[in-house]
Design a protein around this motif. Structure first.
Motif, PDB file in Angstrom:
ATOM      1  N   VAL A   1     -12.163  -8.878   1.629  1.00 21.64           N
ATOM      2  CA  VAL A   1     -11.378  -8.940   0.510  1.00 21.64           C
ATOM      3  C   VAL A   1      -9.897  -8.065   1.452  1.00 21.64           C
ATOM      4  O   VAL A   1     -10.433  -7.123   2.164  1.00 21.64           O
ATOM      5  N   VAL A   2      -8.447  -8.367   0.907  1.00 23.65           N
ATOM      6  CA  VAL A   2      -7.489  -7.384   1.165  1.00 23.65           C
ATOM      7  C   VAL A   2      -7.093  -6.680  -0.285  1.00 23.65           C
ATOM      8  O   VAL A   2      -7.236  -7.351  -1.190  1.00 23.65           O
ATOM      9  N   SER A   3      -6.481  -5.034  -0.193  1.00 21.80           N
ATOM     10  CA  SER A   3      -6.297  -5.153  -1.370  1.00 21.80           C
ATOM     11  C   SER A   3      -4.293  -4.683  -0.848  1.00 21.80           C
ATOM     12  O   SER A   3      -4.213  -4.235   0.044  1.00 21.80           O
TER      13      SER A   3
ATOM     14  N   SER B   1      -3.439 -10.657  10.751  1.00 21.30           N
ATOM     15  CA  SER B   1      -2.218 -11.185  10.217  1.00 21.30           C
ATOM     16  C   SER B   1      -2.158 -10.627   8.899  1.00 21.30           C
ATOM     17  O   SER B   1      -1.687 -10.760   7.623  1.00 21.30           O
ATOM     18  N   LEU B   2      -3.892 -11.198   8.317  1.00 19.99           N
ATOM     19  CA  LEU B   2      -4.405 -11.147   6.975  1.00 19.99           C
ATOM     20  C   LEU B   2      -3.794  -9.857   6.252  1.00 19.99           C
ATOM     21  O   LEU B   2      -4.004  -9.253   5.735  1.00 19.99           O
ATOM     22  N   LEU B   3      -4.208  -8.626   7.067  1.00 27.28           N
ATOM     23  CA  LEU B   3      -4.020  -6.960   6.693  1.00 27.28           C
ATOM     24  C   LEU B   3      -2.282  -7.150   6.587  1.00 27.28           C
ATOM     25  O   LEU B   3      -2.539  -6.093   6.075  1.00 27.28           O
ATOM     26  N   THR B   4      -1.965  -7.892   7.333  1.00 21.73           N
ATOM     27  CA  THR B   4       0.065  -7.419   7.010  1.00 21.73           C
ATOM     28  C   THR B   4       0.438  -7.406   5.306  1.00 21.73           C
ATOM     29  O   THR B   4       1.251  -7.345   4.878  1.00 21.73           O
ATOM     30  N   LEU B   5      -0.366  -8.221   5.025  1.00 20.15           N
ATOM     31  CA  LEU B   5      -0.604  -8.901   3.014  1.00 20.15           C
ATOM     32  C   LEU B   5      -0.895  -8.047   2.413  1.00 20.15           C
ATOM     33  O   LEU B   5       0.619  -7.731   1.347  1.00 20.15           O
ATOM     34  N   SER B   6      -1.239  -6.544   3.188  1.00 16.12           N
ATOM     35  CA  SER B   6      -1.843  -6.199   2.040  1.00 16.12           C
ATOM     36  C   SER B   6      -0.629  -4.857   1.657  1.00 16.12           C
ATOM     37  O   SER B   6      -0.426  -3.893   1.383  1.00 16.12           O
ATOM     38  N   ASP B   7       0.325  -4.612   3.203  1.00 17.91           N
ATOM     39  CA  ASP B   7       1.417  -4.121   2.898  1.00 17.91           C
ATOM     40  C   ASP B   7       3.179  -4.431   3.417  1.00 17.91           C
ATOM     41  O   ASP B   7       3.765  -5.641   3.292  1.00 17.91           O
TER      42      ASP B   7
ATOM     43  N   ALA C   1      -0.417  22.205   0.344  1.00 21.81           N
ATOM     44  CA  ALA C   1      -0.691  20.360   0.074  1.00 21.81           C
ATOM     45  C   ALA C   1      -2.350  20.027   0.341  1.00 21.81           C
ATOM     46  O   ALA C   1      -2.316  18.746  -0.089  1.00 21.81           O
ATOM     47  N   ALA C   2      -2.330  20.142   1.603  1.00 25.73           N
ATOM     48  CA  ALA C   2      -3.668  19.632   1.805  1.00 25.73           C
ATOM     49  C   ALA C   2      -4.954  20.423   1.831  1.00 25.73           C
ATOM     50  O   ALA C   2      -4.980  21.305   1.183  1.00 25.73           O
ATOM     51  N   PRO C   3      -5.959  19.059   2.721  1.00 31.09           N
ATOM     52  CA  PRO C   3      -5.565  17.989   2.784  1.00 31.09           C
ATOM     53  C   PRO C   3      -5.525  16.763   1.625  1.00 31.09           C
ATOM     54  O   PRO C   3      -5.724  17.051   0.557  1.00 31.09           O
ATOM     55  N   ALA C   4      -4.548  16.212   2.952  1.00 25.94           N
ATOM     56  CA  ALA C   4      -4.527  14.547   1.906  1.00 25.94           C
ATOM     57  C   ALA C   4      -5.283  12.849   2.784  1.00 25.94           C
ATOM     58  O   ALA C   4      -5.143  13.017   4.312  1.00 25.94           O
ATOM     59  N   ARG C   5      -6.057  12.742   1.765  1.00 21.34           N
ATOM     60  CA  ARG C   5      -6.334  11.078   2.441  1.00 21.34           C
ATOM     61  C   ARG C   5      -5.572  10.706   2.769  1.00 21.34           C
ATOM     62  O   ARG C   5      -4.313  10.393   1.657  1.00 21.34           O
ATOM     63  N   MET C   6      -5.633  10.041   3.834  1.00 16.93           N
ATOM     64  CA  MET C   6      -4.335   8.938   4.337  1.00 16.93           C
ATOM     65  C   MET C   6      -4.910   7.275   3.932  1.00 16.93           C
ATOM     66  O   MET C   6      -6.040   6.963   4.038  1.00 16.93           O
ATOM     67  N   GLY C   7      -3.704   6.368   4.119  1.00 21.25           N
ATOM     68  CA  GLY C   7      -4.513   5.051   4.544  1.00 21.25           C
ATOM     69  C   GLY C   7      -3.769   4.246   3.059  1.00 21.25           C
ATOM     70  O   GLY C   7      -4.415   4.752   2.105  1.00 21.25           O
ATOM     71  N   HIS C   8      -3.511   3.456   3.277  1.00 24.21           N
ATOM     72  CA  HIS C   8      -2.892   2.400   1.939  1.00 24.21           C
ATOM     73  C   HIS C   8      -3.236   1.196   2.078  1.00 24.21           C
ATOM     74  O   HIS C   8      -2.942   0.178   2.146  1.00 24.21           O
ATOM     75  N   GLU C   9      -3.385   0.313   3.389  1.00 28.99           N
ATOM     76  CA  GLU C   9      -3.715  -0.773   3.742  1.00 28.99           C
ATOM     77  C   GLU C   9      -5.129  -1.600   4.540  1.00 28.99           C
ATOM     78  O   GLU C   9      -4.814  -0.543   5.506  1.00 28.99           O
ATOM     79  N   PHE C  10      -5.638  -1.880   3.883  1.00 23.11           N
ATOM     80  CA  PHE C  10      -6.923  -2.381   4.645  1.00 23.11           C
ATOM     81  C   PHE C  10      -7.770  -3.055   3.904  1.00 23.11           C
ATOM     82  O   PHE C  10      -7.316  -4.257   3.048  1.00 23.11           O
TER      83      PHE C  10
ATOM     84  N   LYS D   1      -9.559 -12.018  -2.139  1.00 20.43           N
ATOM     85  CA  LYS D   1     -10.358 -12.458  -1.256  1.00 20.43           C
ATOM     86  C   LYS D   1     -10.290 -12.930  -0.290  1.00 20.43           C
ATOM     87  O   LYS D   1      -9.136 -14.039  -0.963  1.00 20.43           O
ATOM     88  N   LEU D   2     -10.875 -12.894   0.636  1.00 19.62           N
ATOM     89  CA  LEU D   2     -10.332 -13.626   2.084  1.00 19.62           C
ATOM     90  C   LEU D   2     -11.125 -14.697   2.449  1.00 19.62           C
ATOM     91  O   LEU D   2     -12.100 -14.859   2.521  1.00 19.62           O
TER      92      LEU D   2
END
Length: 347
Positions: free
Chosen positions: A81-83, A147-153, A52-61, A135-136
């Motif tokens: 912005v936070v996503s 701490s604001l990054l933790t809002l993403s997940d 299944a590779a390769p897979a792009r990673m990351g969902h908190e930013f 928007k931040l």
């Protein structure tokens, strides 16, 4: 640009990939200024099939908007912005019921379902930018960034566990798992007024942080011994709510063992099993309810952000290591070996 790709179990690489770009009028292009490695990223790190590779990673930013599509109106170039980890239009019938992880829009979904995009990278294309991005009101170099990054997940997921479980003033709560989600489930239960919060975890550095976040007791034992200790701490009854932040069958069985009759098991650990007992001998007999699921963190950002901005809470303490993109493969290894709790990625 550079991005994180996973090629199979234990095989994470930083490579040059085509630049992300606007494709649809509802997109935004975001230059990433902070991201992180999630505990759920370790599931494919353990078992991903190389086919299944390769897979792009990351969902908190968090990042700065570089460009927007012609239909985007809520954010503009230069906004920080936070996503959330799930993409949503935030206006459909289901989103209006605060279930953005089940958005009806055809472009919605989780980041691992968006081809050639991911948050552990230099930039990312964000579909449905109006509904997804928030928007931040700070600068990108703010000390509040972790701490604001933790809002993403991770904070929103811990909070969802507590909300879905019905935690309220006076509740007794057991949190299973001393990872970042479990620790922020402790913080969330405390924020919602829980009177007794028992953290089940085995790593003292982490459980010490759990105590700082509001845990009134820690149980390091697992299985029947751990269940017995929780029961002893609750007069033999168990707790009103159990927040299961692990996702393995052993954690679910532990939750069954410590939940009070008439109580709730709220699961936010991504289940690594197909079936869980829910019949007469487990849930039905004693009116135990099963709740939880993928956290609609977009629904909680506006509620939780003011406490971070005011300094009332500091969920960013779950980050105990920082690296740049080059150090991401080692960050995966460190989290897998539990020498790091959660790794922050900065440019």
């Amino acid at each position: 640009m550079r991005a994180t790709l996973m090629y199979g179990a234990g095989d994470v690489r930083i490579e040059n990939v085509p630049d992300s770009r606007i494709k649809n009028p509802t997109d935004a292009l975001v230059r990433i200024t902070a991201s992180c490695i999630c505990g759920s990223d370790l599931h494919p790190y353990h078992s991903m099939d190389a086919a299944a590779a390769p897979a792009r990673m990351g969902h908190e930013f968090i990042g700065v908007v570089e460009e927007v599509g012609s239909d985007v109106v809520t954010v503009k170039k230069g906004d920080l912005v936070v996503s959330p980890f799930a993409i949503s239009d935030n206006v459909c019938e289901i989103c209006k019921e605060n279930l953005q992880t089940s958005c009806l829009h055809h472009e919605a979904g989780f980041w691992d379902g968006i081809p050639d995009e991911g948050g552990q990278a230099e930039a990312v294309r964000v579909p449905l930018a109006d509904g997804t991005l928030v928007k931040l009101p700070v600068a990108a170099d703010s000390t509040l960034m972790p701490s604001l990054l933790t809002l993403s997940d991770v904070f929103g997921t811990g909070y969802h566990a507590a909300v879905a479980g019905g935690v309220k003033a006076g509740s007794s709560v057991t949190v299973i798992g001393d990872g970042a989600v479990g620790l922020l489930a402790v913080l969330s239960a405390k924020r919602l007024g829980a009177e007794q919060i028992i953290l089940m975890g085995r790593h003292q550095v982490r459980t010490d942080l759990g105590r700082e976040f509001g845990a009134t007791g820690v149980v390091s034992a697992r299985g029947e011994e751990g269940i017995a200790q929780v029961r002893d701490l609750t007069g033999g009854h168990g707790t009103h709510v159990v927040l299961e932040a692990v996702g393995y069958m052993a954690a679910y069985e532990q939750a069954l063992g410590v939940v009070r009759r008439g109580g709730v098991i709220s699961r936010v650990g991504v289940p690594q099993y197909e079936d869980a007992p829910i019949g007469f001998g487990s849930l039905f007999r004693h009116n135990i309810r099963l709740a939880g699921g993928p956290a609609p963190v977009r629904a909680y950002i506006d509620e939780l952000m003011p406490d971070i901005l005011d300094g009332k809470i500091d969920p960013g303490k779950v980050f105990d290591a920082t690296t740049d993109l080059d150090g991401v493969p080692a960050g995966y290894r460190d989290m897998d070996q539990r020498t790091a709790l959660k790794v922050l990625i900065t440019p």
